[in-house]
Design a protein around this motif. Structure first.
Motif, PDB file in Angstrom:
ATOM      1  N   GLY A   4       0.800  -1.834   0.293  1.00  0.00           N
ATOM      2  CA  GLY A   4      -0.188   0.307   0.114  1.00  0.00           C
ATOM      3  C   GLY A   4       0.713   0.885   0.206  1.00  0.00           C
ATOM      4  O   GLY A   4       2.435   0.864  -0.478  1.00  0.00           O
ATOM      5  N   ASP A 308      -3.812 -10.451   0.351  1.00  0.00           N
ATOM      6  CA  ASP A 308      -5.513  -9.461  -0.532  1.00  0.00           C
ATOM      7  C   ASP A 308      -6.068  -9.234   0.596  1.00  0.00           C
ATOM      8  O   ASP A 308      -6.896  -7.499   1.122  1.00  0.00           O
ATOM      9  CB  ASP A 308      -6.353 -10.449  -1.171  1.00  0.00           C
ATOM     10  CG  ASP A 308      -7.259 -10.058  -1.566  1.00  0.00           C
ATOM     11  OD1 ASP A 308      -8.136  -8.143  -1.347  1.00  0.00           O
ATOM     12  OD2 ASP A 308      -8.425 -10.670  -2.529  1.00  0.00           O
ATOM     13  N   ARG A 309      -6.374  -9.777   1.942  1.00  0.00           N
ATOM     14  CA  ARG A 309      -6.302  -8.911   3.271  1.00  0.00           C
ATOM     15  C   ARG A 309      -5.696  -7.603   4.196  1.00  0.00           C
ATOM     16  O   ARG A 309      -6.211  -7.199   4.210  1.00  0.00           O
ATOM     17  CB  ARG A 309      -6.739 -10.307   4.521  1.00  0.00           C
ATOM     18  CG  ARG A 309      -7.872 -11.109   4.118  1.00  0.00           C
ATOM     19  CD  ARG A 309      -7.833 -11.702   5.479  1.00  0.00           C
ATOM     20  NE  ARG A 309      -8.556 -12.744   5.176  1.00  0.00           N
ATOM     21  CZ  ARG A 309      -8.889 -13.847   5.908  1.00  0.00           C
ATOM     22  NH1 ARG A 309      -8.512 -13.726   7.690  1.00  0.00           N
ATOM     23  NH2 ARG A 309      -9.720 -15.042   5.941  1.00  0.00           N
ATOM     24  N   VAL A 311      -3.445  -5.536   2.455  1.00  0.00           N
ATOM     25  CA  VAL A 311      -3.700  -4.476   1.448  1.00  0.00           C
ATOM     26  C   VAL A 311      -5.401  -3.768   2.208  1.00  0.00           C
ATOM     27  O   VAL A 311      -5.172  -2.551   1.306  1.00  0.00           O
ATOM     28  CB  VAL A 311      -3.278  -4.472   0.594  1.00  0.00           C
ATOM     29  CG1 VAL A 311      -1.856  -5.423   0.018  1.00  0.00           C
ATOM     30  CG2 VAL A 311      -4.751  -5.620  -0.234  1.00  0.00           C
ATOM     31  N   SER A 312      -6.074  -4.607   2.334  1.00  0.00           N
ATOM     32  CA  SER A 312      -6.653  -3.815   2.036  1.00  0.00           C
ATOM     33  C   SER A 312      -7.606  -3.611   3.470  1.00  0.00           C
ATOM     34  O   SER A 312      -8.927  -2.686   3.459  1.00  0.00           O
ATOM     35  CB  SER A 312      -8.632  -5.508   2.254  1.00  0.00           C
ATOM     36  OG  SER A 312      -8.608  -6.154   1.242  1.00  0.00           O
ATOM     37  N   PRO A 315      -6.202   0.254   1.380  1.00  0.00           N
ATOM     38  CA  PRO A 315      -6.663   0.328   0.056  1.00  0.00           C
ATOM     39  C   PRO A 315      -6.070   0.723  -0.648  1.00  0.00           C
ATOM     40  O   PRO A 315      -6.415   1.962  -0.588  1.00  0.00           O
ATOM     41  CB  PRO A 315      -8.515   0.293  -0.399  1.00  0.00           C
ATOM     42  CG  PRO A 315      -8.969   0.972   0.784  1.00  0.00           C
ATOM     43  CD  PRO A 315      -8.482   0.671   2.284  1.00  0.00           C
ATOM     44  N   SER A 316      -5.623  -0.108  -2.113  1.00  0.00           N
ATOM     45  CA  SER A 316      -4.725   0.689  -2.256  1.00  0.00           C
ATOM     46  C   SER A 316      -4.515   0.743  -4.271  1.00  0.00           C
ATOM     47  O   SER A 316      -4.992  -1.203  -4.223  1.00  0.00           O
ATOM     48  CB  SER A 316      -2.785   1.194  -2.483  1.00  0.00           C
ATOM     49  OG  SER A 316      -2.234   0.251  -3.587  1.00  0.00           O
ATOM     50  N   GLY A 317      -5.075   1.770  -5.617  1.00  0.00           N
ATOM     51  CA  GLY A 317      -5.062   1.037  -6.399  1.00  0.00           C
ATOM     52  C   GLY A 317      -4.172  -0.210  -6.982  1.00  0.00           C
ATOM     53  O   GLY A 317      -3.798  -1.032  -7.599  1.00  0.00           O
ATOM     54  N   ARG A 320      -4.043  -3.399  -4.927  1.00  0.00           N
ATOM     55  CA  ARG A 320      -5.169  -4.391  -5.592  1.00  0.00           C
ATOM     56  C   ARG A 320      -4.713  -5.241  -7.295  1.00  0.00           C
ATOM     57  O   ARG A 320      -5.355  -6.360  -7.501  1.00  0.00           O
ATOM     58  CB  ARG A 320      -6.716  -3.280  -5.654  1.00  0.00           C
ATOM     59  CG  ARG A 320      -7.781  -4.459  -7.016  1.00  0.00           C
ATOM     60  CD  ARG A 320      -8.603  -5.657  -5.126  1.00  0.00           C
ATOM     61  NE  ARG A 320      -8.495  -5.337  -4.154  1.00  0.00           N
ATOM     62  CZ  ARG A 320      -8.054  -6.188  -3.217  1.00  0.00           C
ATOM     63  NH1 ARG A 320      -7.624  -7.269  -3.618  1.00  0.00           N
ATOM     64  NH2 ARG A 320      -7.878  -5.575  -2.301  1.00  0.00           N
ATOM     65  N   ALA A 321      -4.064  -4.052  -7.795  1.00  0.00           N
ATOM     66  CA  ALA A 321      -3.602  -4.679  -9.015  1.00  0.00           C
ATOM     67  C   ALA A 321      -2.766  -6.079  -9.043  1.00  0.00           C
ATOM     68  O   ALA A 321      -2.843  -6.563 -10.002  1.00  0.00           O
ATOM     69  CB  ALA A 321      -3.458  -3.491 -10.022  1.00  0.00           C
ATOM     70  N   VAL A 323      -2.138  -7.967  -6.378  1.00  0.00           N
ATOM     71  CA  VAL A 323      -3.179  -8.844  -5.823  1.00  0.00           C
ATOM     72  C   VAL A 323      -3.424  -9.855  -7.377  1.00  0.00           C
ATOM     73  O   VAL A 323      -3.796 -11.205  -6.886  1.00  0.00           O
ATOM     74  CB  VAL A 323      -4.033  -8.686  -5.021  1.00  0.00           C
ATOM     75  CG1 VAL A 323      -4.368  -9.619  -4.409  1.00  0.00           C
ATOM     76  CG2 VAL A 323      -3.198  -8.401  -3.764  1.00  0.00           C
ATOM     77  N   ASP A 324      -4.503  -8.930  -7.818  1.00  0.00           N
ATOM     78  CA  ASP A 324      -4.837  -9.718  -9.163  1.00  0.00           C
ATOM     79  C   ASP A 324      -4.098 -10.749 -10.161  1.00  0.00           C
ATOM     80  O   ASP A 324      -4.819 -11.015 -10.622  1.00  0.00           O
ATOM     81  CB  ASP A 324      -6.466  -8.420  -9.357  1.00  0.00           C
ATOM     82  CG  ASP A 324      -7.071  -8.289  -8.852  1.00  0.00           C
ATOM     83  OD1 ASP A 324      -7.627  -8.892  -7.515  1.00  0.00           O
ATOM     84  OD2 ASP A 324      -7.607  -7.088  -9.176  1.00  0.00           O
TER      85      ASP A 324
END
Length: 419
Positions: A4, A308-309, A311-312, A315-317, A320-321, A323-324
């Motif tokens: 993050g 995922d948990r 960075v949640s 939150p950071s774009g 998230r990118a 992890v996805d």
């Protein structure tokens, strides 16, 4: 590891260039340049530039006091770091705080023990009010130092600013009461994790423990320093004592889980961290520990689940990118595909600083790129990111950690070399 953003910043007490540094000491530029080369005076250089240096005023003051007064130096211009290693408090010297200051101190201490960004921000404000009401209240200055240090660690401010302000507060605390073990503990933590003075820091931790063997904070932070200094068994003995003294502390529980993980007892570590994550869903250290644990086991799915948990929580774009991308890579090409896809996603955001340098180092190491990992670890150190020492226990670094190229870079950075 944190993917993050780095948190909000603030004003640093920086000296820019050799001219300012020389004026700070009342010396000429040739002298201070010699001190850097021959005596390890701490200065930093802007990445990608030649000759452009800067330094923290308080880091220079701390270095001076650890080195001893230089001949001919007018130390009156410097804020002293009162080590207090030989200090003793007379029974008649105990300070009685005002009722209002004491209530603020108790409230601020409760808040820093929660260790969230919001609670630490509030703790700093409250403890600043306490010391404003009663400037001679050493315990309140110490609690303020702890809050500043943790605010940097947990992202309520930058790590660098947290250490600078913690040093300012603990200087005052030790000047008021050299025998206050928590103040000595905070200074030892700063010496170890910021000033990279490992032997001195460990001696100070031992001194603080002698001052009060029943201080949970001293035992806890001593254990963490011992872990990263390469003494995990001694660290376990200290953290066991800390947990006995403060069994409700979630930070002590997580620290013990990390130490057990480093000692190879991953089953017990897993049980502790899973329980902690269940009971304390807002606590980032449990999730980070679980990412390391499942990565070490080669379980990419669980690694990504707890990343995922993690960075949640903030939150950071970019995070998230990453992890996805990792999930897609794992699904299509296994763990190697996961690592490659995450690094590719991170590179799109790494230049902007949205992905912390240690997060980039972690991902380069995950791809067995020793050069990339070392370069970004150095950048993390230059930015004073709080995760820097994690490379010692982070399983992503398992392969690169022993390569000659990486070891050379770590040695040059002054970080501990731990097998």
């Amino acid at each position: 590891m944190s993917l993050g953003h780095m948190g909000s910043g603030g004003e640093y007490h920086l000296l820019n260039g050799w001219k300012d540094i020389a004026a700070f000491f009342g010396k000429d530029e040739r002298t201070v340049k010699r001190w850097e080369k021959q005596r390890g005076m701490p200065v930093q250089r802007m990445p990608g530039t030649k000759g452009t240096v800067f330094a923290d005023r308080h880091a220079l003051a701390a270095w001076l006091n650890m080195r001893g007064t230089q001949p001919g130096l007018d130390v009156r211009v410097l804020p002293r770091v009162h080590s207090g290693l030989n200090g003793a408090r007379s029974p008649g010297d105990a300070h009685e705080p005002s009722t209002a200051a004491r209530e603020l101190y108790l409230e601020g201490t409760y808040l820093w023990q929660k260790r969230t960004r919001a609670s630490l921000t509030e703790a700093v404000d409250i403890l600043q009010a306490a010391v404003a009401l009663d400037p001679d209240y050493a315990h309140a200055h110490t609690a303020l130092a702890v809050a500043h240090k943790l605010a940097g660690e947990y992202g309520a401010t930058t790590q660098k600013l947290g250490y600078i302000r913690a040093l300012e507060a603990v200087e005052r605390a030790i000047a008021l009461d050299p025998a206050l073990e928590q103040a000595q503990t905070v200074l030892a933590n700063i010496e170890f994790f910021w000033l990279l003075q490992y032997d001195r820091a460990l001696r100070r931790f031992e001194h603080a423990r002698r001052l009060n063997p029943n201080s949970a904070l001293t035992r806890h932070w001593f254990a963490e320093a011992l872990l990263f200094a390469g003494y995990p068994r001694e660290a376990l003995a200290e953290i066991d004592q800390a947990q006995h003294l403060d069994p409700q502390s979630r930070s002590i529980i997580s620290a013990k889980a990390y130490i057990l993980f480093a000692l190879g007892n991953s089953d017990t570590s897993e049980q502790m961290l899973l329980k902690l994550a269940s009971n304390e869903p807002d606590y980032q250290m449990a999730y980070k520990g679980l990412t390391y644990l499942y990565l070490a086991r080669g379980d990419g799915g669980r690694y990504l689940e707890f990343l995922d948990r993690l960075v949640s929580l903030h939150p950071s774009g970019a995070a998230r990118a990453i992890v996805d991308a990792g999930r897609k890579g794992l699904s299509s090409s296994g763990k190697a595909g996961m690592a490659e896809a995450m690094l590719d996603a991170a590179k799109h955001n790494g230049e902007t600083g949205e992905v912390p340098a240690y997060g980039m180092a972690h991902l380069y190491a995950l791809n067995n790129d020793a050069s990339g990992a070392a370069t970004h670890l150095q950048l993390a150190l230059e930015r004073y990111e709080g995760d820097v020492f994690d490379f010692i226990i982070d399983p992503a670094f398992k392969q690169v950690r022993t390569t000659p190229q990486f070891l050379k870079k770590v040695t040059q950075m002054g970080l501990p070399l731990v097998a």
